[in-house]
Motif scaffolding. Structure first.
Motif, PDB file in Angstrom:
ATOM      1  N   LYS A  76      71.720 -78.282  51.573  1.00 23.57           N
ATOM      2  CA  LYS A  76      70.409 -78.092  51.997  1.00 23.57           C
ATOM      3  C   LYS A  76      69.445 -77.541  50.759  1.00 23.57           C
ATOM      4  CE  LYS A  76      67.195 -75.894  55.208  1.00 23.57           C
ATOM      5  NZ  LYS A  76      67.066 -75.142  56.458  1.00 23.57           N
ATOM      6  N   THR A  77      69.974 -76.565  50.163  1.00 22.30           N
ATOM      7  CA  THR A  77      69.235 -75.964  48.875  1.00 22.30           C
ATOM      8  C   THR A  77      69.079 -76.904  47.850  1.00 22.30           C
ATOM      9  OG1 THR A  77      70.033 -73.753  49.447  1.00 22.30           O
ATOM     10  CG2 THR A  77      69.497 -74.229  47.046  1.00 22.30           C
ATOM     11  N   LEU A  78      70.124 -77.950  47.625  1.00 24.23           N
ATOM     12  CA  LEU A  78      69.808 -78.779  46.798  1.00 24.23           C
ATOM     13  C   LEU A  78      68.868 -79.861  47.257  1.00 24.23           C
ATOM     14  CD1 LEU A  78      73.485 -79.774  45.213  1.00 24.23           C
ATOM     15  CD2 LEU A  78      71.367 -79.077  44.198  1.00 24.23           C
ATOM     16  N   GLU A  79      69.003 -80.320  48.621  1.00 24.99           N
ATOM     17  CA  GLU A  79      67.776 -81.368  49.083  1.00 24.99           C
ATOM     18  C   GLU A  79      66.510 -80.844  48.968  1.00 24.99           C
ATOM     19  OE1 GLU A  79      68.934 -82.573  52.955  1.00 24.99           O
ATOM     20  OE2 GLU A  79      70.694 -83.573  52.292  1.00 24.99           O
ATOM     21  N   LEU A  80      66.366 -79.484  49.217  1.00 22.86           N
ATOM     22  CA  LEU A  80      65.026 -78.843  49.150  1.00 22.86           C
ATOM     23  C   LEU A  80      64.588 -78.845  47.371  1.00 22.86           C
ATOM     24  CD1 LEU A  80      65.111 -75.785  51.356  1.00 22.86           C
ATOM     25  CD2 LEU A  80      63.848 -78.140  51.735  1.00 22.86           C
ATOM     26  N   LYS A  81      65.462 -78.557  46.562  1.00 24.25           N
ATOM     27  CA  LYS A  81      65.398 -78.645  45.180  1.00 24.25           C
ATOM     28  C   LYS A  81      64.831 -80.191  44.681  1.00 24.25           C
ATOM     29  CE  LYS A  81      67.722 -78.354  40.781  1.00 24.25           C
ATOM     30  NZ  LYS A  81      68.846 -78.276  39.894  1.00 24.25           N
ATOM     31  N   LEU A  82      65.633 -80.931  45.343  1.00 28.42           N
ATOM     32  CA  LEU A  82      65.042 -82.471  45.149  1.00 28.42           C
ATOM     33  C   LEU A  82      63.746 -82.692  45.419  1.00 28.42           C
ATOM     34  CD1 LEU A  82      66.241 -85.233  44.234  1.00 28.42           C
ATOM     35  CD2 LEU A  82      66.810 -85.733  46.563  1.00 28.42           C
ATOM     36  N   VAL A  83      63.236 -82.262  46.566  1.00 24.18           N
ATOM     37  CA  VAL A  83      61.992 -82.291  47.075  1.00 24.18           C
ATOM     38  C   VAL A  83      61.142 -81.770  45.963  1.00 24.18           C
ATOM     39  CG1 VAL A  83      60.260 -81.617  48.861  1.00 24.18           C
ATOM     40  CG2 VAL A  83      62.510 -82.365  49.495  1.00 24.18           C
ATOM     41  N   GLU A  84      61.243 -80.709  45.576  1.00 25.82           N
ATOM     42  CA  GLU A  84      60.392 -79.950  44.417  1.00 25.82           C
ATOM     43  C   GLU A  84      60.583 -80.870  43.193  1.00 25.82           C
ATOM     44  OE1 GLU A  84      58.324 -77.452  44.710  1.00 25.82           O
ATOM     45  OE2 GLU A  84      58.718 -77.757  46.739  1.00 25.82           O
ATOM     46  N   MET A  85      61.748 -81.511  42.754  1.00 29.48           N
ATOM     47  CA  MET A  85      61.810 -82.258  41.529  1.00 29.48           C
ATOM     48  C   MET A  85      60.791 -83.244  41.717  1.00 29.48           C
ATOM     49  SD  MET A  85      65.867 -82.015  41.235  1.00 29.48           S
ATOM     50  CE  MET A  85      66.021 -83.174  39.802  1.00 29.48           C
ATOM     51  N   ILE A  86      60.682 -83.878  42.821  1.00 29.14           N
ATOM     52  CA  ILE A  86      59.943 -85.206  43.148  1.00 29.14           C
ATOM     53  C   ILE A  86      58.505 -84.682  43.071  1.00 29.14           C
ATOM     54  CG2 ILE A  86      59.102 -86.872  44.904  1.00 29.14           C
ATOM     55  CD1 ILE A  86      62.114 -86.827  45.999  1.00 29.14           C
ATOM     56  N   ARG A  87      58.298 -83.512  43.489  1.00 32.60           N
ATOM     57  CA  ARG A  87      56.730 -83.097  43.659  1.00 32.60           C
ATOM     58  C   ARG A  87      56.314 -82.776  42.172  1.00 32.60           C
ATOM     59  NH1 ARG A  87      56.584 -78.666  48.498  1.00 32.60           N
ATOM     60  NH2 ARG A  87      56.349 -80.097  49.994  1.00 32.60           N
ATOM     61  N   ASN A  88      57.361 -82.441  41.126  1.00 32.95           N
ATOM     62  CA  ASN A  88      57.159 -82.146  39.689  1.00 32.95           C
ATOM     63  C   ASN A  88      57.256 -83.285  38.927  1.00 32.95           C
ATOM     64  OD1 ASN A  88      56.711 -79.385  40.557  1.00 32.95           O
ATOM     65  ND2 ASN A  88      58.514 -78.633  40.298  1.00 32.95           N
ATOM     66  N   GLU A  89      57.462 -84.361  39.687  1.00 33.30           N
ATOM     67  CA  GLU A  89      57.863 -85.670  38.682  1.00 33.30           C
ATOM     68  C   GLU A  89      58.736 -85.496  37.816  1.00 33.30           C
ATOM     69  OE1 GLU A  89      53.950 -87.191  37.321  1.00 33.30           O
ATOM     70  OE2 GLU A  89      52.768 -86.594  39.259  1.00 33.30           O
ATOM     71  N   ALA A  90      60.036 -85.099  38.248  1.00 33.65           N
ATOM     72  CA  ALA A  90      61.104 -85.004  37.427  1.00 33.65           C
ATOM     73  C   ALA A  90      61.396 -86.373  36.989  1.00 33.65           C
ATOM     74  CB  ALA A  90      62.163 -84.380  38.116  1.00 33.65           C
ATOM     75  N   PRO A  91      62.272 -86.566  35.788  1.00 32.57           N
ATOM     76  CA  PRO A  91      62.805 -87.888  35.384  1.00 32.57           C
ATOM     77  C   PRO A  91      63.677 -88.551  36.537  1.00 32.57           C
ATOM     78  CG  PRO A  91      62.945 -86.208  33.571  1.00 32.57           C
ATOM     79  CD  PRO A  91      62.408 -85.554  34.891  1.00 32.57           C
ATOM     80  N   LEU A  92      63.838 -89.630  36.591  1.00 34.71           N
ATOM     81  CA  LEU A  92      64.672 -90.404  37.445  1.00 34.71           C
ATOM     82  C   LEU A  92      66.151 -90.102  37.309  1.00 34.71           C
ATOM     83  CD1 LEU A  92      64.475 -92.394  39.867  1.00 34.71           C
ATOM     84  CD2 LEU A  92      64.631 -94.463  38.372  1.00 34.71           C
ATOM     85  N   THR A  93      66.430 -89.928  35.902  1.00 35.01           N
ATOM     86  CA  THR A  93      67.961 -89.575  35.700  1.00 35.01           C
ATOM     87  C   THR A  93      68.368 -88.232  36.238  1.00 35.01           C
ATOM     88  OG1 THR A  93      67.207 -88.768  33.475  1.00 35.01           O
ATOM     89  CG2 THR A  93      68.109 -90.753  33.418  1.00 35.01           C
ATOM     90  N   GLU A  94      67.411 -87.187  36.285  1.00 33.42           N
ATOM     91  CA  GLU A  94      67.577 -86.029  36.870  1.00 33.42           C
ATOM     92  C   GLU A  94      67.727 -86.020  38.346  1.00 33.42           C
ATOM     93  OE1 GLU A  94      65.080 -82.656  35.748  1.00 33.42           O
ATOM     94  OE2 GLU A  94      65.103 -83.496  33.598  1.00 33.42           O
ATOM     95  N   LEU A  95      66.861 -86.832  39.169  1.00 34.17           N
ATOM     96  CA  LEU A  95      66.875 -87.132  40.481  1.00 34.17           C
ATOM     97  C   LEU A  95      68.276 -87.812  40.947  1.00 34.17           C
ATOM     98  CD1 LEU A  95      63.090 -88.600  41.004  1.00 34.17           C
ATOM     99  CD2 LEU A  95      63.939 -86.250  41.516  1.00 34.17           C
ATOM    100  N   ASP A  96      68.620 -88.934  40.081  1.00 36.43           N
ATOM    101  CA  ASP A  96      69.585 -89.723  40.509  1.00 36.43           C
ATOM    102  C   ASP A  96      71.039 -88.321  40.368  1.00 36.43           C
ATOM    103  OD1 ASP A  96      68.465 -91.966  40.638  1.00 36.43           O
ATOM    104  OD2 ASP A  96      68.987 -92.749  38.847  1.00 36.43           O
ATOM    105  N   ALA A  97      70.965 -87.698  39.311  1.00 41.12           N
ATOM    106  CA  ALA A  97      71.915 -86.695  39.131  1.00 41.12           C
ATOM    107  C   ALA A  97      72.136 -85.875  40.344  1.00 41.12           C
ATOM    108  CB  ALA A  97      71.920 -85.874  37.765  1.00 41.12           C
ATOM    109  N   THR A  98      71.043 -85.506  40.926  1.00 44.42           N
ATOM    110  CA  THR A  98      70.977 -84.519  41.979  1.00 44.42           C
ATOM    111  C   THR A  98      71.359 -85.215  43.076  1.00 44.42           C
ATOM    112  OG1 THR A  98      69.189 -83.209  40.937  1.00 44.42           O
ATOM    113  CG2 THR A  98      69.430 -83.049  43.353  1.00 44.42           C
ATOM    114  N   VAL A  99      71.116 -86.375  43.605  1.00 46.59           N
ATOM    115  CA  VAL A  99      71.600 -87.074  44.704  1.00 46.59           C
ATOM    116  C   VAL A  99      73.007 -87.355  44.496  1.00 46.59           C
ATOM    117  CG1 VAL A  99      71.402 -89.467  45.686  1.00 46.59           C
ATOM    118  CG2 VAL A  99      69.156 -88.258  44.997  1.00 46.59           C
TER     119      VAL A  99
END
Length: 186
Positions: A106-129
């Motif tokens: 859950k913590t990682l999923e919430l972090k993913l939401v924040e990453m999206i809000r902060n426009e993190a690079p797709l490679t970071e989003l992919d790694a988190t997923v």
């Protein structure tokens, strides 16, 4: 005529058993503890079921500890004291690990939401997923081991009964009213 009487008697016995059934163990404050442990909810998931939502397969696998100990029909299984103690031990050994893993996911999923809000690079989003997916798979494998352990404690008849009441479709108020209306119309 005999068939109708037999069906009616079966329904009465089934309904009476269902009304008299009760859980093998009281639920206590377990739900309140789960809500507290779950913590902050996602802005996109207002109906969270913690920790179940964090399994890879959250809806199509049985939660046998709960079904055998806490389900309203669980007393109909006729579990022995020894069986209840063994299943309770599985719960004691498994649930803390499950809660810890679910909280991390859950913590990682919430972090993913924040990453999206902060426009993190797709490679970071992919790694988190990928990390979330691996953790959910590991959690689901723990769940499968728990299912196998509980099944091993139950007799064939008990397994059949628990799967029967677990898979019974609950009748909604709308369906019940509709059936009553159709019966009145006849």
């Amino acid at each position: 005529m005999r068939i109708k009487k037999a069906i009616a008697l079966s329904l009465v016995i089934g309904l009476t058993t269902g009304l008299m059934a009760k859980p093998n163990l009281p639920m206590g404050d377990m739900k309140a503890k789960m809500v507290k442990m779950a913590g902050k909810s996602s802005p996109f998931n207002h109906n969270e079921v913690f920790p179940k939502d964090y399994f890879l397969i959250p809806k199509n696998l049985p939660y046998l500890v709960g079904l055998t100990l806490y389900h309203p029909m669980s007393s109909t299984l006729g579990l022995s004291k020894e069986q209840i103690e063994k299943i309770a031990k599985i719960k004691k050994d498994t649930v803390p690990e499950v809660l810890k893993s679910a909280k991390e996911i859950k913590t990682l999923e919430l972090k993913l939401v924040e990453m999206i809000r902060n426009e993190a690079p797709l490679t970071e989003l992919d790694a988190t997923v990928d990390k979330i997916a691996a953790m959910k798979a590991a959690l689901t494998k723990k769940h499968l081991r728990c299912i196998k352990a509980v099944r091993a404690i139950l007799s064939k008849e008990q397994r059949k009964k628990v799967f029967s009441y677990a898979s019974a479709k609950p009748v909604s108020k709308t369906e019940s009213a509709s059936k009553d209306h159709k019966a009145d119309a006849k």
